[in-house]
Design an enzyme around this catalytic site. Structure first.
Site, PDB file in Angstrom:
ATOM      1  N   ARG A 208       0.846  -1.201   0.000  1.00  0.00           N
ATOM      2  CA  ARG A 208       0.000   0.000   0.000  1.00  0.00           C
ATOM      3  C   ARG A 208       0.880   1.249   0.000  1.00  0.00           C
ATOM      4  O   ARG A 208       2.031   1.215   0.434  1.00  0.00           O
ATOM      5  CB  ARG A 208      -0.904   0.029   1.229  1.00  0.00           C
ATOM      6  CG  ARG A 208      -1.892  -1.125   1.306  1.00  0.00           C
ATOM      7  CD  ARG A 208      -2.710  -1.033   2.601  1.00  0.00           C
ATOM      8  NE  ARG A 208      -3.710  -2.086   2.683  1.00  0.00           N
ATOM      9  CZ  ARG A 208      -3.512  -3.275   3.246  1.00  0.00           C
ATOM     10  NH1 ARG A 208      -2.324  -3.560   3.775  1.00  0.00           N
ATOM     11  NH2 ARG A 208      -4.477  -4.172   3.291  1.00  0.00           N
ATOM     12  N   LYS A 232      -2.076  -2.243   8.044  1.00  0.00           N
ATOM     13  CA  LYS A 232      -3.206  -1.633   8.731  1.00  0.00           C
ATOM     14  C   LYS A 232      -3.362  -2.281  10.097  1.00  0.00           C
ATOM     15  O   LYS A 232      -3.134  -3.472  10.252  1.00  0.00           O
ATOM     16  CB  LYS A 232      -4.490  -1.861   7.928  1.00  0.00           C
ATOM     17  CG  LYS A 232      -4.633  -0.996   6.684  1.00  0.00           C
ATOM     18  CD  LYS A 232      -5.957  -1.299   6.016  1.00  0.00           C
ATOM     19  CE  LYS A 232      -6.200  -0.401   4.812  1.00  0.00           C
ATOM     20  NZ  LYS A 232      -7.494  -0.711   4.165  1.00  0.00           N
ATOM     21  N   HIS A 312      -2.967   2.795  -5.519  1.00  0.00           N
ATOM     22  CA  HIS A 312      -3.779   1.601  -5.270  1.00  0.00           C
ATOM     23  C   HIS A 312      -3.954   0.783  -6.546  1.00  0.00           C
ATOM     24  O   HIS A 312      -4.056  -0.443  -6.491  1.00  0.00           O
ATOM     25  CB  HIS A 312      -5.147   1.986  -4.700  1.00  0.00           C
ATOM     26  CG  HIS A 312      -5.833   0.849  -4.004  1.00  0.00           C
ATOM     27  ND1 HIS A 312      -5.345   0.280  -2.844  1.00  0.00           N
ATOM     28  CD2 HIS A 312      -6.949   0.144  -4.321  1.00  0.00           C
ATOM     29  CE1 HIS A 312      -6.137  -0.703  -2.461  1.00  0.00           C
ATOM     30  NE2 HIS A 312      -7.116  -0.815  -3.342  1.00  0.00           N
ATOM     31  N   ARG A 315      -1.158  -1.505  -6.909  1.00  0.00           N
ATOM     32  CA  ARG A 315      -1.411  -2.706  -6.099  1.00  0.00           C
ATOM     33  C   ARG A 315      -2.280  -3.698  -6.880  1.00  0.00           C
ATOM     34  O   ARG A 315      -2.010  -4.896  -6.913  1.00  0.00           O
ATOM     35  CB  ARG A 315      -2.103  -2.257  -4.811  1.00  0.00           C
ATOM     36  CG  ARG A 315      -2.312  -3.319  -3.755  1.00  0.00           C
ATOM     37  CD  ARG A 315      -2.671  -2.574  -2.468  1.00  0.00           C
ATOM     38  NE  ARG A 315      -3.389  -3.396  -1.496  1.00  0.00           N
ATOM     39  CZ  ARG A 315      -2.809  -4.189  -0.618  1.00  0.00           C
ATOM     40  NH1 ARG A 315      -1.484  -4.327  -0.621  1.00  0.00           N
ATOM     41  NH2 ARG A 315      -3.523  -4.863   0.272  1.00  0.00           N
ATOM     42  N   HIS A 338      -3.992  -8.972   3.213  1.00  0.00           N
ATOM     43  CA  HIS A 338      -5.430  -8.951   3.467  1.00  0.00           C
ATOM     44  C   HIS A 338      -5.750  -9.776   4.705  1.00  0.00           C
ATOM     45  O   HIS A 338      -5.183 -10.853   4.913  1.00  0.00           O
ATOM     46  CB  HIS A 338      -6.205  -9.518   2.275  1.00  0.00           C
ATOM     47  CG  HIS A 338      -6.199  -8.624   1.071  1.00  0.00           C
ATOM     48  ND1 HIS A 338      -6.374  -9.087  -0.216  1.00  0.00           N
ATOM     49  CD2 HIS A 338      -6.035  -7.279   0.958  1.00  0.00           C
ATOM     50  CE1 HIS A 338      -6.321  -8.082  -1.060  1.00  0.00           C
ATOM     51  NE2 HIS A 338      -6.122  -6.977  -0.363  1.00  0.00           N
ATOM     52  N   TYR A 347      -9.688 -10.924  -7.092  1.00  0.00           N
ATOM     53  CA  TYR A 347      -8.734 -11.081  -8.188  1.00  0.00           C
ATOM     54  C   TYR A 347      -8.848 -12.436  -8.896  1.00  0.00           C
ATOM     55  O   TYR A 347      -8.236 -12.641  -9.924  1.00  0.00           O
ATOM     56  CB  TYR A 347      -7.295 -10.931  -7.671  1.00  0.00           C
ATOM     57  CG  TYR A 347      -7.020  -9.569  -7.089  1.00  0.00           C
ATOM     58  CD1 TYR A 347      -6.953  -8.436  -7.902  1.00  0.00           C
ATOM     59  CD2 TYR A 347      -6.834  -9.400  -5.715  1.00  0.00           C
ATOM     60  CE1 TYR A 347      -6.719  -7.183  -7.355  1.00  0.00           C
ATOM     61  CE2 TYR A 347      -6.591  -8.157  -5.170  1.00  0.00           C
ATOM     62  CZ  TYR A 347      -6.543  -7.056  -5.992  1.00  0.00           C
ATOM     63  OH  TYR A 347      -6.310  -5.819  -5.461  1.00  0.00           O
TER      64      TYR A 347
END
Length: 368
Positions: A208, A232, A312, A315, A338, A347
């Protein structure tokens, strides 16, 4: 920016600093709070002379209807700059994306949760207990997996374009500037290695933009071809990086001290120099640079949309390439960081079937 904030927001920020939230995440929160508090003042919801003067009692008494009106405001606000509005012809109206709206609401949810559960006044009680943002539910977009995949595929740098894009930044873009602007040409030569390394790392790891901005020199391991990052929620992680991206990073680090006059105390990898001071490159600056360079690259095509891509989308580009080279969804989930396989599953409609093998396959394919 913190001195502009009420004392209780500054307290919240100190709490998150102690919890080791990244500086870029906290800066993002402050930007979101500025939008909210400025709206409270402009709408007369808070009748005070400035943001700093707004007491938490205003937040305690906000109605659900007022907060819903605020969300409608940030969803529908025209976010064009004055320059975009006044140029001839004016730029088309721009609204915030759903992701941008969600970021704002989530930042406020975090603040209200802190104020109603973690604070303590002189009586040992929280500042207040009524959390109006707990009543605000995020709106989920309804779309099929194939529709999601189509949207992603339309907004990525395709695998066979990635090497061309990097080569354009290394050799061709400066020729365009040399022919059009001596000032911009000189500025680009100073930062070229930095910007090439920055974009190569985004495209060569799938991290990110906030993780890139927070990267420090000690986070890089050239021997194992990995970097340590803070995800995150302040989670530590280690991810693989394409060798080509690491080579661009080495090229930048060789000239970093000379170009930006860095010292040992300047620990962040990607830096800029402003008013004689070295500072980490901000998330917003990286976003601006990526958008500019991708727009310039695609503007060579007569069918260009005239729009740049965001970090993004870099990414997405990495994930797209991973899947197309046979990478499976589990290792992609780990690479992207994730928390849920459901997030990564968007994806899978791009193609389908293990870490370093996939990295090597991607490397080989890009260098054909």
């Amino acid at each position: 920016m913190l001195p502009q904030m009420p004392d209780y927001v500054q307290e919240y920020m100190r709490s998150k600093r102690r919890a080791k939230y990244s500086p870029s995440s906290l800066l993002g929160y402050v930007h979101e709070y500025l939008k909210f508090f400025n709206w409270l003042l402009s709408e007369g919801v808070a009748d005070y002379k400035d943001i700093k003067s707004i007491p938490y009692s205003v937040l305690e008494t906000l109605s659900k209807e007022t907060v819903e009106l605020y969300r409608e405001h940030i969803e529908n606000e025209d976010i064009r700059t004055e320059k975009e509005k006044t140029k001839s012809p004016p730029a088309p109206v721009r609204r915030r994306s759903k992701d941008a709206v969600d970021r704002n609401i989530n930042a406020l949810k975090s603040l209200f949760s802190y104020l109603t559960t973690e604070t303590e006044n002189e009586d040992g009680e929280c500042y207040f207990y009524r959390n109006v943002f707990s009543k605000i539910k995020q709106r989920k977009e309804q779309e099929t997996a194939s529709r999601r995949a189509a949207k992603i595929s339309s907004k990525v740098i395709k695998s066979n374009e990635i090497s061309d894009f990097i080569q354009y930044l290394k050799f061709d873009y400066e020729k365009v500037l040399e022919a059009t602007s001596a000032k911009m040409y000189k500025a680009y030569l100073k930062q070229k290695e930095r910007d090439v390394a920055m974009i190569s790392l985004l495209l060569g790891s799938g991290i990110r933009v906030s993780e890139l901005a927070s990267l420090t020199l000690q986070d890089i391991n050239f021997h194992t071809r990995e970097i340590d990052i803070i995800r995150k929620g302040n989670k530590e992680d280690t991810v693989l990086v394409l060798q080509a991206a690491l080579e661009e990073l080495k090229a930048y680090l060789r000239v970093r001290q000379e170009r930006f006059n860095t010292k040992e105390s300047d620990i962040y990898v990607f830096v800029s120099k402003y008013k004689g001071m070295v500072q980490p490159l901000s998330v917003r600056s990286i976003q601006t640079l990526v958008s500019k360079y991708t727009k310039e690259f695609y503007d060579q095509n007569e069918f260009s949309t005239g729009k740049g891509l965001s970090p993004h989308k870099m990414r997405h580009s990495f994930a797209n390439d991973w899947i197309l080279q046979g990478g499976d969804i589990i290792t992609l989930r780990d690479q992207l960081g994730h928390s849920s396989i459901e997030t990564t599953s968007k994806y899978t409609n791009l193609s389908r079937d293990e870490g370093k093998k996939i990295i090597e396959k991607m490397e080989e394919n890009r260098n054909k």
